[in-house]
Design an enzyme around this catalytic site. Sequence first.
Site, PDB file in Angstrom:
ATOM      1  N   HIS A 221      -2.083  -4.415  -9.144  1.00 27.94           N
ATOM      2  CA  HIS A 221      -2.170  -5.011 -10.472  1.00 27.94           C
ATOM      3  C   HIS A 221      -3.601  -5.027 -11.009  1.00 27.94           C
ATOM      4  CE1 HIS A 221       1.988  -6.785 -11.213  1.00 27.94           C
ATOM      5  NE2 HIS A 221       2.079  -5.907 -10.248  1.00 27.94           N
TER       6      HIS A 221
ATOM      7  N   SER B 186      -0.471   0.846 -12.335  1.00 32.19           N
ATOM      8  CA  SER B 186       0.304   1.852 -11.619  1.00 32.19           C
ATOM      9  C   SER B 186      -0.124   3.259 -12.009  1.00 32.19           C
ATOM     10  CB  SER B 186       1.791   1.687 -11.944  1.00 32.19           C
ATOM     11  OG  SER B 186       2.258   0.472 -11.440  1.00 32.19           O
TER      12      SER B 186
ATOM     13  N   LYS C 234      15.413  -1.554 -14.537  1.00 35.70           N
ATOM     14  CA  LYS C 234      15.496  -0.226 -13.914  1.00 35.70           C
ATOM     15  C   LYS C 234      15.366  -0.338 -12.396  1.00 35.70           C
ATOM     16  CE  LYS C 234      13.720   4.453 -14.343  1.00 35.70           C
ATOM     17  NZ  LYS C 234      12.978   5.414 -15.165  1.00 35.70           N
ATOM     18  N   ASP C 235      14.429  -1.155 -11.935  1.00 33.88           N
ATOM     19  CA  ASP C 235      14.245  -1.317 -10.487  1.00 33.88           C
ATOM     20  C   ASP C 235      15.440  -2.007  -9.840  1.00 33.88           C
ATOM     21  OD1 ASP C 235      11.868  -0.077 -10.680  1.00 33.88           O
ATOM     22  OD2 ASP C 235      10.614  -1.839 -10.314  1.00 33.88           O
TER      23      ASP C 235
ATOM     24  N   GLU D 235      13.649   5.148  18.018  1.00 34.21           N
ATOM     25  CA  GLU D 235      14.427   5.114  16.793  1.00 34.21           C
ATOM     26  C   GLU D 235      14.053   6.311  15.938  1.00 34.21           C
ATOM     27  OE1 GLU D 235      16.929   3.141  16.849  1.00 34.21           O
ATOM     28  OE2 GLU D 235      16.416   1.330  15.774  1.00 34.21           O
TER      29      GLU D 235
END
Lengths: 311, 429, 185
Positions: free
Chosen positions: B216, B220, B244-245, B288
């Site tokens: 922030h 972005s 949207k997220d 894994e």
Amino acid sequence: MVRTRFLLSAAFAVMIAGSQAFAAQSEPQVLGGTPEQAEPAAMEKEAAPAESAAAEIPHEAAAPAAAAEHGAEAGGAASHSGGHSVIAEQSWSFDGIFGTYDRAALQRGFQVYKEVCSACHSMSRLAYRNLADLGYTEAEIKAIAADVSITDGPNDEGEMFDRPGRPSDHFRAPYVNIQAAKYANNGAFPPDLSLIAKARHGGADYIYAILTGYEEPPANRELLPGQYWNKAMNGNVLAMPAPLNAGQVAYGDGTDQSVDQYARDVAQFLTWAAEPHMEVRKRTGVKVFLFLLVFTGVLYAAKRKVWSKVH
Amino acid sequence: MGSGHRATFKNPVVNWIDERLPIFTLMQKEYGTFPTPKNFNYFWSFGGIAMTMLILMIVTGIFLAMHYTPHASMAFGSVEHIMRDVNWGWMLRYLHMNGASFFFIAVYIHIFRGMYYGSYKKPRELLWILGVIIFLLMMATAFMGYTLPWSQMGGWAATVITNLFSAIPVVGDSIVALLWGGFSVDNPTLNRFFALHYLMPFVIFAVVFIHVWALHISGSNNPLGIDVKGPQDTLPFNPYYTIKDTFGLAVFMLAYVAVTFFFPNMLSHPDHYVQYDPMVTPAHIVPEWYFLPFYAILRAITFDIGIPFTDIVFIPAKLGGVIAMFGSIALLLVLPWLDTHPVRSARFRPLYRQFLLLLVASVVVLGYVGAQLPEGIWVILGQVCTAYYFGFFLIILPILSRKEVAKPLPHSINEAVLKEQSLKAEASV
Amino acid sequence: MSTKAASHSHDTPPEGGTRRDFLYLTAGAFGAVGTGIFAWPFIDSMNPSADTLAMATTEVDLAPIEAGQAITVVWRGKPVFIRHRTAEEIASANDVDVASLRDPQPDSERVKKPEWLIMVGICTHLGCVPLGQKKTDPKGDFGGWFCPCHGSHYDSSGRIRKGPAPKNLNVPEYTFTSDTTIRIG
């Protein structure tokens, strides 16, 4: 929009590729039979003499470290050391997203376990109360439990004592400890069966294949005393003699009393034992998925609406 | 934080709190009106998805810890107790177990996004480094969680991974004994792994907070990789990206739910259902899936490194493998200084784009190789891909930084978006 | 709240508002309902598990307990006092003006067979275990039990007679499965 859709699908393609890479990794083990399928518990025997009577151990894997290092059976490539295991896929009532256990088969499978397998194999993670899942009534479960004598204590005099089993007791083990089990079985430890369906590649298919896979060994293979030939076993040699014979367990419901049927029933029973909550898991999954699907649709509509005015 | 303009709120309770602690002003500034480039694609949802997975892992983990017993003789049984007897215990356990996989899926996509669009470049270097630290912490946490059920797979994974440290010259064995708290992986090891496995997610959470803080500050990046020029290039975070997220998250959750409820052991291994036996190694132990590429790099170094044609060895194969494995992650830390090309987005760097996609392919191949027994073709393939991995970072990136000619950049985000829209309108006519 | 404020402050096209609000509301409702349902398994996981519930009954053989003796058994992780009462103890338990008690209850309501007094041995004040089971223990001013934590006195029927405890010692559910055995729970 086209671009974002492409990217979204690309993102999931990466995810799927990841999971497939893993699936691919486990695939060969199901069919090709890597040494992994050897009974780890059985491999515990450290004494060399025991090796000759290896329980469910392909003897290539009797020296586990060596098997891991040189990996006789890499990837899907069939083994050159003779340890070809054949595990055919069967059709089960519990297959698929909506599959459920067949209660009658579970009860028959429990009967086979109780009358045959339980002579050597424990199922310590199950309690008699769990049999309610198989459709037994409380009175039946009490009777089944009371047939077994459980060691309890100490009492007020400090002594252990035997008492009839209760529904809250766990299945009684045939041997008091691993050492006793090995001693009674030529040094091989019959593994606990509570989780066996999840602890082997192939699950129910594997159990069915082993129980129906006994054969005469090929002419060029000589077996030591206490060894048996099984086409489904990795390495083909195991210490458990063919446990099932036709007609051995008297079914009360008129079902075919063949080895094949016994094997199917006990495989289903052991699958339930390893994953007793499978049915509620799938049912919950369907509900959660449908809820989420509708929610996703609403979110998509809201997203379209919000973004419709953007220039 | 206390200074600056404070918003006013209609709700008097909110306003009262905000006057004393401007947390609502902060939220509105950072997640409400926060100016965000208007051209994000769905790759930008994965930060929020990863954050959600972290929270889900913490919540399921706390409830599992209420039933789990970190003792060598009881751990396996307590996990089975969770699976069989605890109300909804099977669900909590499967959510947690598969949640780890999906957390890594989200983070790997997030990392790929950062690399593809050059999000690690100035002024976001620190943001990127914080992300790599989160990744490292996640790996440590996941590894320790893997051992907690005290299964054959978990116990032996703990043995193998802690033994990596024995490759360190002179002090290696002492370090391993320190990690174990004994002479083998045993109860003291399990106890400390549980303590740390419970602690680490909160450390991760703290670093995530700093990661988002740094984000922030710089703002972005975006698919074009060009800087925001003004308000016409941005949208307020809410409602555009909240919705949207959330949509992206919901789609991701569909996949997660499907695996968890219908194929819960798909990403696991049968040896996870056999109790740990320190006397017997399973024939084929694998980590894994999310560790497989690094595991393959570890195993790719099968040779001693020294002066050729002499017996002088500087780095024995074992140490070499460990160095390569940790080095492959350490390279990510210095990525902003290996790739100094002024253009961020791979959209305008065709050569970089191809080499990067090749890197992704080689990592996928490494993942496959990591699951195979180390012999024959797999060793060679692992070595080739490992060589490419290091070559990409240490040779290709520095060369491209100097030589690659980028395609012309759009003037601004807004201009590019408008152009794309008009093209689309034309196409539909 | 802040998010709402922000969304309104930006663009609110008059015609699209209702449809958008509807979608928001639907999505919000789904989110809220989903979170609520999702929270339940987590909360329920803290309830007693199946194996704990299965152990919820305890059987006790009373035969070896002689008159005047008391034993303590464990039931659901709690001590249960079982006292084989003497004739005097039964008499003194009945020789009380019930109405004058803090928690009025005649002795007959607290026992199934007068010679067997069966109670959860946990003080109703703050959960300590009262003394009085052993012959050497202080039995309080009323010949029953005495809680050492805050000085509650219970009589030979386990009723609160003096001290801070509000209630009589709790009588669990139990049945005589034969003349000399009981099942608690």
